[in-house]
Write a protein that holds these residues in place. Sequence first.
Motif, short mmCIF file in Angstrom:
data_model
loop_
_atom_site.label_atom_id
_atom_site.label_comp_id
_atom_site.label_asym_id
_atom_site.label_seq_id
_atom_site.Cartn_x
_atom_site.Cartn_y
_atom_site.Cartn_z
N LYS A 46 7.53 -3.21 -6.88
CA LYS A 46 6.74 -3.88 -5.84
C LYS A 46 7.00 -5.39 -5.86
O LYS A 46 7.16 -6.02 -4.81
CB LYS A 46 5.25 -3.60 -6.03
N GLN A 47 7.06 -5.97 -7.05
CA GLN A 47 7.33 -7.40 -7.17
C GLN A 47 8.71 -7.76 -6.61
O GLN A 47 8.86 -8.78 -5.94
CB GLN A 47 7.25 -7.85 -8.63
N GLU A 99 8.41 -7.71 -2.89
CA GLU A 99 7.62 -8.88 -2.46
C GLU A 99 8.44 -10.17 -2.55
O GLU A 99 8.23 -11.10 -1.78
CB GLU A 99 6.34 -9.00 -3.30
N LYS A 151 10.16 -12.19 0.36
CA LYS A 151 9.45 -13.16 1.20
C LYS A 151 10.06 -14.55 1.11
O LYS A 151 9.86 -15.38 1.98
CB LYS A 151 7.97 -13.21 0.84
N GLN A 210 4.42 -9.64 6.10
CA GLN A 210 3.25 -9.00 5.49
C GLN A 210 3.68 -7.65 4.95
O GLN A 210 4.55 -6.99 5.53
CB GLN A 210 2.16 -8.78 6.52
N TRP A 245 0.59 -1.98 0.74
CA TRP A 245 0.94 -0.83 -0.09
C TRP A 245 -0.15 0.22 0.05
O TRP A 245 -1.32 -0.05 -0.23
CB TRP A 245 1.09 -1.25 -1.55
#
Length: 190
Positions: free
Chosen positions: A50-51, A54, A57, A63, A66
């Motif tokens: 997930k990081q 992310e 960005k 945006q 999850w």
Amino acid sequence: MQTIITICFASDDNYAPYMGMAIFSILRNANPNDKFHFYVLGNKISHRNKQKIESLKKHRPFQITWLTLDTSLFQKCDTKHPNWTLSIFGRYLIPKLIPADKVLYLDCDVMVRDSLAPLWKEDISEYYLAGVPDYNVMQRGRLTERFGKEMKADEYVNSGVLLINNKKWRQENLFEVLLEYSIKNAELLQ
């Protein structure tokens, strides 16, 4: 008013790196005024993956939401087919989980080569969804083989790229219809 393109992926931890590449390809090839809200129907995606997603960005703001896929909803569906995952059935939930009136669903292994804005602007207000022909299946003549009956190419679309009319799905309670059909027709769907 700025239009936000709403995109949904369904993934588990194994496919998260591919999804990251798909998101990167969307961001890299977008028009300067394209804005995005990604929704991920996740099935045990690690914090580390997930990081990483992310961190995209830093290339372009977006945006991301999850969502956890409630697998108990699909207990009666046939998920034992070797090429099937719960993500297949998770698509049924998109209109229930994502409040937008329209969503672009993409498989994690897509590579976007241009802005998605023209596709997003397609008017599907009278349709449940818009899909693209599955040329791989059509060219091999496998529609009849797959379905056991003659089938026209325009009756079959690749489920990896779907522009979904969430509003119409919700109005007609399509989640329950599709779920019931999948349970009753498991043999046919294989």
